[in-house]
Design a protein around this motif. Structure first.
Motif, PDB file in Angstrom:
ATOM      1  N   ARG A   1      49.476 -31.304 -71.250  1.00 33.68           N
ATOM      2  CA  ARG A   1      49.100 -30.116 -70.462  1.00 33.68           C
ATOM      3  C   ARG A   1      50.314 -29.288 -70.093  1.00 33.68           C
ATOM      4  NH1 ARG A   1      43.790 -30.644 -66.975  1.00 33.68           N
ATOM      5  NH2 ARG A   1      44.552 -28.644 -66.253  1.00 33.68           N
ATOM      6  N   ILE A   2      51.473 -29.929 -70.050  1.00 30.16           N
ATOM      7  CA  ILE A   2      52.691 -29.159 -69.760  1.00 30.16           C
ATOM      8  C   ILE A   2      53.375 -28.746 -71.066  1.00 30.16           C
ATOM      9  CG2 ILE A   2      54.957 -29.230 -68.619  1.00 30.16           C
ATOM     10  CD1 ILE A   2      53.737 -31.504 -66.863  1.00 30.16           C
ATOM     11  N   ALA A   3      53.517 -29.724 -71.977  1.00 33.00           N
ATOM     12  CA  ALA A   3      54.343 -29.471 -73.172  1.00 33.00           C
ATOM     13  C   ALA A   3      53.744 -28.407 -74.089  1.00 33.00           C
ATOM     14  CB  ALA A   3      54.556 -30.774 -73.937  1.00 33.00           C
ATOM     15  N   VAL A   4      52.412 -28.393 -74.238  1.00 31.84           N
ATOM     16  CA  VAL A   4      51.827 -27.439 -75.188  1.00 31.84           C
ATOM     17  C   VAL A   4      52.038 -25.990 -74.717  1.00 31.84           C
ATOM     18  CG1 VAL A   4      49.695 -26.696 -76.342  1.00 31.84           C
ATOM     19  CG2 VAL A   4      50.275 -29.135 -76.206  1.00 31.84           C
ATOM     20  N   PRO A   5      51.722 -25.652 -73.444  1.00 29.63           N
ATOM     21  CA  PRO A   5      52.026 -24.285 -73.020  1.00 29.63           C
ATOM     22  C   PRO A   5      53.525 -23.951 -73.113  1.00 29.63           C
ATOM     23  CG  PRO A   5      50.579 -25.357 -71.428  1.00 29.63           C
ATOM     24  CD  PRO A   5      50.963 -26.403 -72.420  1.00 29.63           C
ATOM     25  N   VAL A   6      54.384 -24.918 -72.745  1.00 29.26           N
ATOM     26  CA  VAL A   6      55.821 -24.625 -72.799  1.00 29.26           C
ATOM     27  C   VAL A   6      56.266 -24.354 -74.239  1.00 29.26           C
ATOM     28  CG1 VAL A   6      58.149 -25.537 -72.377  1.00 29.26           C
ATOM     29  CG2 VAL A   6      56.354 -25.922 -70.695  1.00 29.26           C
ATOM     30  N   LEU A   7      55.710 -25.125 -75.179  1.00 32.46           N
ATOM     31  CA  LEU A   7      56.155 -24.885 -76.556  1.00 32.46           C
ATOM     32  C   LEU A   7      55.660 -23.541 -77.072  1.00 32.46           C
ATOM     33  CD1 LEU A   7      54.177 -25.432 -79.296  1.00 32.46           C
ATOM     34  CD2 LEU A   7      54.275 -27.743 -78.425  1.00 32.46           C
ATOM     35  N   PHE A   8      54.489 -23.104 -76.602  1.00 35.49           N
ATOM     36  CA  PHE A   8      54.014 -21.766 -76.965  1.00 35.49           C
ATOM     37  C   PHE A   8      54.977 -20.706 -76.422  1.00 35.49           C
ATOM     38  CE2 PHE A   8      49.938 -23.312 -78.482  1.00 35.49           C
ATOM     39  CZ  PHE A   8      49.568 -22.331 -79.395  1.00 35.49           C
ATOM     40  N   VAL A   9      55.411 -20.908 -75.171  1.00 36.43           N
ATOM     41  CA  VAL A   9      56.338 -19.934 -74.587  1.00 36.43           C
ATOM     42  C   VAL A   9      57.640 -19.878 -75.408  1.00 36.43           C
ATOM     43  CG1 VAL A   9      57.747 -19.410 -72.543  1.00 36.43           C
ATOM     44  CG2 VAL A   9      55.360 -20.114 -72.272  1.00 36.43           C
ATOM     45  N   CYS A  10      58.169 -21.061 -75.755  1.00 38.26           N
ATOM     46  CA  CYS A  10      59.409 -21.089 -76.561  1.00 38.26           C
ATOM     47  C   CYS A  10      59.205 -20.341 -77.869  1.00 38.26           C
ATOM     48  CB  CYS A  10      59.811 -22.531 -76.906  1.00 38.26           C
ATOM     49  SG  CYS A  10      60.330 -23.504 -75.531  1.00 38.26           S
ATOM     50  N   ALA A  11      58.064 -20.606 -78.535  1.00 39.10           N
ATOM     51  CA  ALA A  11      57.833 -19.991 -79.851  1.00 39.10           C
ATOM     52  C   ALA A  11      57.664 -18.480 -79.706  1.00 39.10           C
ATOM     53  CB  ALA A  11      56.613 -20.618 -80.519  1.00 39.10           C
ATOM     54  N   ILE A  12      57.008 -18.059 -78.625  1.00 34.89           N
ATOM     55  CA  ILE A  12      56.805 -16.615 -78.445  1.00 34.89           C
ATOM     56  C   ILE A  12      58.151 -15.925 -78.171  1.00 34.89           C
ATOM     57  CG2 ILE A  12      55.761 -14.871 -76.916  1.00 34.89           C
ATOM     58  CD1 ILE A  12      53.312 -16.826 -76.734  1.00 34.89           C
ATOM     59  N   ILE A  13      59.012 -16.585 -77.396  1.00 34.96           N
ATOM     60  CA  ILE A  13      60.343 -16.001 -77.152  1.00 34.96           C
ATOM     61  C   ILE A  13      61.085 -15.835 -78.484  1.00 34.96           C
ATOM     62  CG2 ILE A  13      62.623 -16.440 -76.130  1.00 34.96           C
ATOM     63  CD1 ILE A  13      61.213 -17.882 -73.844  1.00 34.96           C
TER      64      ILE A  13
ATOM     65  N   THR B  48      41.596 -26.461 -83.137  1.00 30.35           N
ATOM     66  CA  THR B  48      41.957 -25.954 -84.470  1.00 30.35           C
ATOM     67  C   THR B  48      42.549 -24.550 -84.355  1.00 30.35           C
ATOM     68  OG1 THR B  48      40.107 -27.204 -85.362  1.00 30.35           O
ATOM     69  CG2 THR B  48      41.049 -25.529 -86.799  1.00 30.35           C
ATOM     70  N   SER B  49      41.921 -23.700 -83.537  1.00 28.13           N
ATOM     71  CA  SER B  49      42.412 -22.325 -83.419  1.00 28.13           C
ATOM     72  C   SER B  49      43.812 -22.287 -82.802  1.00 28.13           C
ATOM     73  CB  SER B  49      41.490 -21.488 -82.532  1.00 28.13           C
ATOM     74  OG  SER B  49      40.170 -21.709 -82.896  1.00 28.13           O
ATOM     75  N   LEU B  50      44.027 -23.138 -81.805  1.00 30.28           N
ATOM     76  CA  LEU B  50      45.372 -23.172 -81.207  1.00 30.28           C
ATOM     77  C   LEU B  50      46.407 -23.549 -82.264  1.00 30.28           C
ATOM     78  CD1 LEU B  50      44.764 -24.913 -77.753  1.00 30.28           C
ATOM     79  CD2 LEU B  50      45.674 -22.612 -78.114  1.00 30.28           C
ATOM     80  N   ASN B  51      46.054 -24.547 -83.082  1.00 32.75           N
ATOM     81  CA  ASN B  51      46.997 -24.970 -84.113  1.00 32.75           C
ATOM     82  C   ASN B  51      47.251 -23.864 -85.131  1.00 32.75           C
ATOM     83  OD1 ASN B  51      48.566 -27.106 -85.608  1.00 32.75           O
ATOM     84  ND2 ASN B  51      47.078 -26.509 -87.166  1.00 32.75           N
ATOM     85  N   GLU B  52      46.191 -23.192 -85.535  1.00 33.35           N
ATOM     86  CA  GLU B  52      46.366 -22.147 -86.554  1.00 33.35           C
ATOM     87  C   GLU B  52      47.168 -20.968 -86.013  1.00 33.35           C
ATOM     88  OE1 GLU B  52      45.929 -22.670 -89.738  1.00 33.35           O
ATOM     89  OE2 GLU B  52      45.388 -24.637 -88.980  1.00 33.35           O
ATOM     90  N   THR B  53      46.974 -20.649 -84.732  1.00 35.52           N
ATOM     91  CA  THR B  53      47.787 -19.578 -84.133  1.00 35.52           C
ATOM     92  C   THR B  53      49.259 -19.990 -84.151  1.00 35.52           C
ATOM     93  OG1 THR B  53      45.941 -19.179 -82.652  1.00 35.52           O
ATOM     94  CG2 THR B  53      48.027 -18.148 -82.056  1.00 35.52           C
ATOM     95  N   ALA B  54      49.496 -21.229 -83.738  1.00 31.27           N
ATOM     96  CA  ALA B  54      50.888 -21.692 -83.700  1.00 31.27           C
ATOM     97  C   ALA B  54      51.489 -21.719 -85.104  1.00 31.27           C
ATOM     98  CB  ALA B  54      50.964 -23.083 -83.078  1.00 31.27           C
ATOM     99  N   GLU B  55      50.662 -22.036 -86.093  1.00 29.22           N
ATOM    100  CA  GLU B  55      51.200 -22.181 -87.448  1.00 29.22           C
ATOM    101  C   GLU B  55      51.398 -20.837 -88.145  1.00 29.22           C
ATOM    102  OE1 GLU B  55      50.986 -25.491 -89.726  1.00 29.22           O
ATOM    103  OE2 GLU B  55      49.716 -24.676 -91.296  1.00 29.22           O
ATOM    104  N   VAL B  56      50.291 -20.080 -88.263  1.00 28.20           N
ATOM    105  CA  VAL B  56      50.353 -18.893 -89.106  1.00 28.20           C
ATOM    106  C   VAL B  56      51.081 -17.761 -88.386  1.00 28.20           C
ATOM    107  CG1 VAL B  56      48.989 -17.248 -90.422  1.00 28.20           C
ATOM    108  CG2 VAL B  56      48.245 -19.624 -90.265  1.00 28.20           C
ATOM    109  N   ILE B  57      50.754 -17.561 -87.107  1.00 25.07           N
ATOM    110  CA  ILE B  57      51.367 -16.432 -86.410  1.00 25.07           C
ATOM    111  C   ILE B  57      52.786 -16.774 -85.955  1.00 25.07           C
ATOM    112  CG2 ILE B  57      51.145 -14.812 -84.476  1.00 25.07           C
ATOM    113  CD1 ILE B  57      48.204 -14.903 -84.912  1.00 25.07           C
ATOM    114  N   LEU B  58      52.927 -17.876 -85.221  1.00 24.13           N
ATOM    115  CA  LEU B  58      54.266 -18.177 -84.695  1.00 24.13           C
ATOM    116  C   LEU B  58      55.158 -18.807 -85.776  1.00 24.13           C
ATOM    117  CD1 LEU B  58      53.140 -19.525 -81.203  1.00 24.13           C
ATOM    118  CD2 LEU B  58      53.918 -17.232 -81.779  1.00 24.13           C
ATOM    119  N   GLY B  59      54.648 -19.853 -86.427  1.00 21.24           N
ATOM    120  CA  GLY B  59      55.444 -20.536 -87.463  1.00 21.24           C
ATOM    121  C   GLY B  59      55.835 -19.583 -88.589  1.00 21.24           C
ATOM    122  N   GLY B  60      54.933 -18.653 -88.907  1.00 15.47           N
ATOM    123  CA  GLY B  60      55.211 -17.726 -90.005  1.00 15.47           C
ATOM    124  C   GLY B  60      56.109 -16.571 -89.608  1.00 15.47           C
ATOM    125  N   SER B  61      56.426 -16.442 -88.333  1.00 12.77           N
ATOM    126  CA  SER B  61      57.204 -15.264 -87.907  1.00 12.77           C
ATOM    127  C   SER B  61      58.596 -15.626 -87.419  1.00 12.77           C
ATOM    128  CB  SER B  61      56.480 -14.546 -86.765  1.00 12.77           C
ATOM    129  OG  SER B  61      55.185 -14.231 -87.148  1.00 12.77           O
TER     130      SER B  61
END
Ligand code: PFF
Length: 522
Positions: free
Chosen positions: A188-200, A280-293
């Motif tokens: 619950r903490i790590a997943v939002p934090v990793l999204f923030v890191c990836a968005i930065i 699944t959607s969270l993973n795909e967002t992290a992969e295609v949008i963040l991972g791909g950018s």
């Protein structure tokens, strides 16, 4: 009736975060961009999307449903879950050992790689990485650290070993605290934090523009063009389709048994369809949008169109531990951005590796009535010994070998077994009703057909093509160098022994259960 002693999730958000945490891992930020760049760029998204819709998503629902169903009988792993589907069949449970074996094998090398991200996080803040100016220096630093060669940076694998022990201890600590007290709390903490890191990081990459006025074509727009412009010719190659399917399995953590285990801690009436889709959607967002950018577009800007192909093909580890530090070194605040990158990878890694550990822990708990803390100690002792193989024998191909069996081959085999059991042995009508018990989302009817025919057929075709093309050369270790053959053979012997031990454990567990059943009845 004995009181239900099994742990549970504290909230719906908790399990979605835990499954998303398992799915979002090193695969999203390193493996995906490398695969996309070297398999047709934007065109790769076609087989990728086909695999997502016909393999990934159906398997996600199958695993959530089967897991919750088995949990109702106090079984959290595949042997027990499969047994609950057809009690009269004495053999079905033995297929389930792959669902403990696969995660265990991946855990053994994944935690070691995860420990590099922890180490590199430290090397970032300490300024060590910023002192390495060129590709060669960064590369040597990595191979010295991995123990592949001793050089002026590292004389042994000992520093890597220390970081490995820390990472291993963190994993055990989380597992020791259980489902809601450990896994759920961390995710619950790590997943939002990793999204923030990836968005930065993504935002920083998007703002790069074309930093070199002499080379205006080395721009971020062209970087995205390199990754996403489709090369439709690539679709003619069977390999590209298999790579896309493999990526979907790996990234979603399906076909291996971990989601079965997580879902076994749900209650009978909890939704699985919407929750499975959300994870699944969270993973795909992290992969295609963040991972791909992040990594590929940024590498294009700094290394240019001539080098990008070889960089993309240089492998997952080089991308993460050589290319990316060279990129962050070019930015203002290199230590900070380097740290954010490795923190992102570390959080993505931990939330995945704990999910790989939980099936074996659950098996010991559920099938041998051993309490969680003792189960974690047993699991920790066994895997600690096993982890020494990848740590000390990385350069002899041990990690590749473990990844092939645990992370590729058995994944597809297990996926085929579970979907066939679900649709054909349990029966698709039963299965469909079970899936929709307490459901907040009605899955489109066409998925009934897909789960029954398309997914199993797709998997059987993949397995057959593989058997046809590669079986023999893998068995005779054709692409393994003579020097590494003993290590690879040794690894295989260890793997076969683990499978045999697991089969014995299942036999013993069921014999105990039968005896207990008799005494209870008497
Ligand atoms: N999904 C993880 C990743 O993308 O890195 C890796 C993984 C975790 C694979 C758990 C399989 C698994 F069971």
């Amino acid at each position: 009736m004995p009181a239900n002693k099994r742990d549970t999730w504290a909230s719906r958000l908790g399990i979605i975060m835990a499954v998303a945490g398992s799915a979002i891992g090193l695969g999203n930020f390193l493996r995906f961009p490398a695969k996309a760049a070297s398999n047709g760029g934007g065109a790769f998204m076609i087989p990728y999307l086909v695999a997502l819709l016909f393999l990934g998503l159906p398997l996600m629902w199958v695993e959530w449903t089967l897991g919750r169903y088995g949990g109702g009988f106090e079984h959290g792993t595949a042997p027990g879950i499969f047994h609950s589907l057809r009690r009269k069949n004495r053999f079905i449970k033995y297929f389930g050992i792959i669902g403990i074996f696969g995660p265990l094998v991946i855990f053994v090398y994944y935690t070691f790689i995860e420990s590099w991200t922890l180490a590199y996080g430290f090397f970032s803040i300490s300024g060590k990485l910023t002192s390495l100016a060129d590709q060669q220096g960064m590369q040597q630093f990595l191979s010295g650290f991995q123990g592949a060669e001793s050089n002026n940076y590292f004389s042994s694998v000992f520093p890597a070993y220390v970081f490995f022990i820390c990472t291993f201890a963190i994993n055990m600590w989380v597992l020791y605290h259980g489902i809601k007290g450990g896994i759920e709390r961390i995710c619950r903490i790590a997943v939002p934090v990793l999204f923030v890191c990836a968005i930065i990081l993504m935002t920083r990459v998007l703002l790069l523009g074309a930093p070199n006025p002499q080379k205006p074509s080395w721009s971020i727009a062209n970087g995205f063009g390199f990754l996403w412009n489709p090369d439709f010719n690539a679709l003619k190659s069977g390999k590209v389709w298999i790579e896309a399917a493999g990526q979907i399995f790996f990234t979603l953590s399906v076909g291996i048994g971990v989601i079965l285990t997580y879902a076994s801690y749900l209650s009978k009436g909890d939704d699985v369809t919407l929750s499975g889709l959300s994870a699944t959607s969270l993973n795909e967002t992290a992969e295609v949008i963040l991972g791909g950018s992040i990594i590929i577009p940024a590498a294009f800007v700094f290394f240019g169109p001539d080098n990008i192909r070889s960089i993309a093909a240089s492998g997952t580890f080089n991308l993460g531990f050589v290319t990316m530090p060279l990129i962050t070194n070019q930015l203002p605040f290199p230590k900070l951005f380097g740290f954010i990158w490795f923190l992102l990878l570390f959080l993505a890694g931990v939330t995945s590796s704990i999910s790989l550990g939980q099936p074996a822990v659950a098996f010991i708990e559920d099938e041998f009535d051993i309490d969680r803390k003792k189960a974690v100690v047993i699991f920790g002792s066994v895997t600690f010994v096993l982890c020494h193989f990848p740590v000390f024998m990385l350069k002899h191909g041990v990690v590749d070998e473990l990844d092939f069996w645990g992370g590729t081959f058995f994944l597809v085999v297990f996926a085929a077994i579970e979907v066939i059991l679900f649709a054909w042995v349990f029966g698709i009508d039963n299965a469909w009703d079970e899936m929709h018990r307490g459901a907040d989302l009605r899955v489109p009817k066409v998925y009934k057909f897909i789960i029954k025919y398309v997914t199993p057929l797709f998997l059987l075709v993949i397995i057959s093509i593989w058997m046809w093309q590669e079986w023999l050369s893998v068995i005779v270790m054709k692409s393994v160098s003579a020097a590494d053959k003993p290590y690879v053979l040794g690894t295989r012997i260890v793997l076969i022994s683990i499978l045999a031990l697991l089969a014995m454990a299942v036999k013993i567990a069921w014999r105990r259960r039968d005896l207990k059943g008799k005494t209870d009845a008497a």
